[in-house]
Each structure stands twice: as C-alpha cells, then as structure tokens.
Scaffold this active site. Structure first.
Site: not given
Length: 345
Positions: A135, A159, A175, A177, A210, A292
């Site tokens: 990343n 990535q 992921s 996004h 959920t 992060c």
C-alpha cells in the site's frame, strides 16, 4: 478562479463509482434484516446471496465469500481463526496484519521491496500472510510463484482486488473503498471454510453482525462496473517517474514490478511533512504512506524494512492514481513538486 482540488490519494480511499452510488441508493429500500424469516427478510437475503455470487463471478473466485466491515476485519478473522499454529509474514505488511501477528516469523525484505518468499517455513500447520500489492510502494509480490508446500496462503489484496487478477491463495482480504465501492464493507474470500474456526453468528457462523445489504450491493456494482484504467495509469506513472528522477528525486522500489496505481517518491532535503503541507496548500492531496498511520507521520516501517534510514524515509511521499487521473493532473503535480524542491535550502 481557484483550481479545483487534485486528489492523488486513491490508495487511501477512491471516490465511489456512479454505479455503486446508484446501487446503494436503490438497496436502501431493502431495509429488512436478511436473517428475518418473513417476506421482507427473505427478499433481503435473496439480494445478499445473489450479490455473493456476482462478486465471485466478477473476481473469478471459486470459493466462499464472508462479508466483513473491510479488509482489516477480514485480516483479523483470517489470521486469528485460521487452523494453523505457526504464522509467517513480513515486516512490510499493512498495520492491520502486524497488529494481529505479534510474535510471528518475519521474512527478510530485499531493498527493492520484494519479500524473500523462498526462505519461508512451510508445512500444513503454517499460514503465510503476504500482501499482494504494498500500500505504500506499490510493489507486487509474485505470490503465484510461491512454493507453499502445504502451507495456507493468506493474501491481503486490499490494493489489488478490482484492479489486478487475484493470486492463487487460500484466503484473500478485500476492501470496497479501494476500487470504487463504499467504505465500511469488504470481504474475506476463503477457499475452504474448514481452514477457519467458526465463532457463531451470521455469515455461516464466521462473522457476527447484521449484514450491510446496501453496502454489499454497492460493492458488487463497483466490481462489475470497474473501468479498465490501469494501462493509462501505467503510462502516467512512467512519465512521472522519469520527470522526478530527472529533477533529482528518488523512486522507491524503482527496480521492482509495481502497481501502476501507486508510487512513492523521495524529495531529498525536504521532509514529508513539509511536502504534504505545501501540496495541500496548492490544492493537491497526497500522503506519506498508509492512511492508517500517516496521521502521526511516523517514519514508515515499510521503508525501514527495505533498508532506508530515518532521514531518507522521512522525505518520502506517496502518490496514488484513480480512474479519472489525467495527463494534466500529472503536469500540475509535477509543477508543484518542482516548486517545492526549488525552495529547499
């Protein structure tokens, strides 16, 4: 008139695709809990399971898909509940891997960012946790060339999923996004659920909570409608690499095979913090390594593992492209890079 901001931090988060937004808005009407037995719940469940099949087809994945809140949770589930007692990973992994693998065997990393995979311990009781695309540097690890010898291969593909073909791994974290879907949704791809210890709850008993049906459907749409933009990005990055080298900059992991979407550059004599401030004031968004950890602007553990000292590593910024990045964007970034470099004392 002020120029619109230029966003070159797609490795952190890339804007949602139009199709993903539309799918999420439409799915908001499916408000029922997919675990409920009534008609509304069954309709939500049907949409969820259809999305699971569509994602598998889009990724050419022949295995199970467990929906999570993102790659970090997928990594935590896969690495803490894998039926293996020995973990082997590397010091250039994402923080989410390092956090859950304290005490694990760490493989050597070469100066070009490639991991010495041949030196890994193998066996049926071992899990190899290796990032597909780094990343920070964009270095692509040749996971398909790895001789696993019975070990479980866990690939962090945050990535690379939605951009490059998935490696032949036993477990994969993705992921949404990072490829035009919404934040807060991802998945753990598992070849065989017998590799994991169940914990109860939803997702076939492997992840409680959920399911987020609207986000899942948006992620599905993003994968199905992702544009083929990497060839153009490769050309843009090649031009940027050449110009920065010509201007006295340094390309991180220059000799390695890298993702066209990610590049890191050192500007000798100018700290990453100073660069980020000046780029931001000029309306350009870039970063210093992983989102992060860049909030603290601590020196990159990835660069340290590659042999960079604190001084040089502290002068590196990351530039990452998206589907809409253009030649004029590269021109604008380069113009500002040269201005900042010219002010160094």
């Amino acid at each position: 008139m002020a120029l619109a901001r230029l966003y070159l931090d797609h490795a952190a988060t890339t804007p949602m695709l139009r199709q993903a937004k539309a799918a999420m808005a439409e799915a908001m009407e499916r408000w029922a809990n997919p675990s409920s037995p009534h008609a509304e719940g069954r309709a939500a469940r049907a949409a969820l399971e259809e999305a699971r099949s569509r994602i598998a087809a889009a990724l050419d994945w022949n295995g199970h898909i467990l929906f999570t809140s993102g790659a970090s949770e997928a990594i935590a589930i896969g690495l803490t509940r894998a039926k293996a007692s020995h973990i082997v990973t590397s010091p250039v992994e994402h923080d989410s891997v390092l956090r859950v693998t304290s005490g694990a065997e760490r493989l050597k990393v070469e100066p070009d960012g490639l991991i010495a995979l041949a030196s890994a311990s193998h066996g049926n009781d071992t899990i190899l946790a290796i990032q597909h695309v780094n990343n920070e540097t964009g270095v692509i690890q040749p996971l398909d060339e790895l001789n696993r010898d019975g070990a479980i291969l866990f690939a962090d593909c945050a990535q690379s999923a939605g951009k490059l073909p998935l490696p032949d791994a036993d477990m994969i974290a993705i992921s949404a996004h990072k490829f035009g879907g919404p934040p807060g949704i991802g998945a753990l791809l598992v070849r065989d659920l017998a590799l994991l210890q169940p914990s109860g709850g939803q997702e076939q008993g492997y992840r409680a909570g959920t399911e987020n049906v609207p986000a899942v459907l948006a992620m599905t749409a993003a994968l199905e409608h992702r544009p083929n933009w990497l060839p153009a990005a490769a050309s843009l990055r090649q031009r940027l690499d050449h110009a920065i080298e010509e201007a006295g900059g340094e390309i991180v992991a220059r000799a390695a095979r890298r993702s066209p979407a990610i590049a890191s550059y050192r500007m000798p004599g100018v700290s990453a913090r100073a660069q980020l401030i000046q780029f931001d004031l000029a309306g350009i968004s870039v970063s210093a390594g992983s989102a992060c950890s860049s909030g603290s602007l601590k020196t990159s553990h990835v660069l340290h593992a590659m042999g960079w000292d604190d001084g040089a590593a502290g002068e590196v910024i990351r530039v990452s492209f998206g589907p809409a990045t253009s030649d004029s964007d590269i021109d604008r970034f380069l113009e500002q890079w040269l201005k900042i470099a010219s002010r160094r004392v």
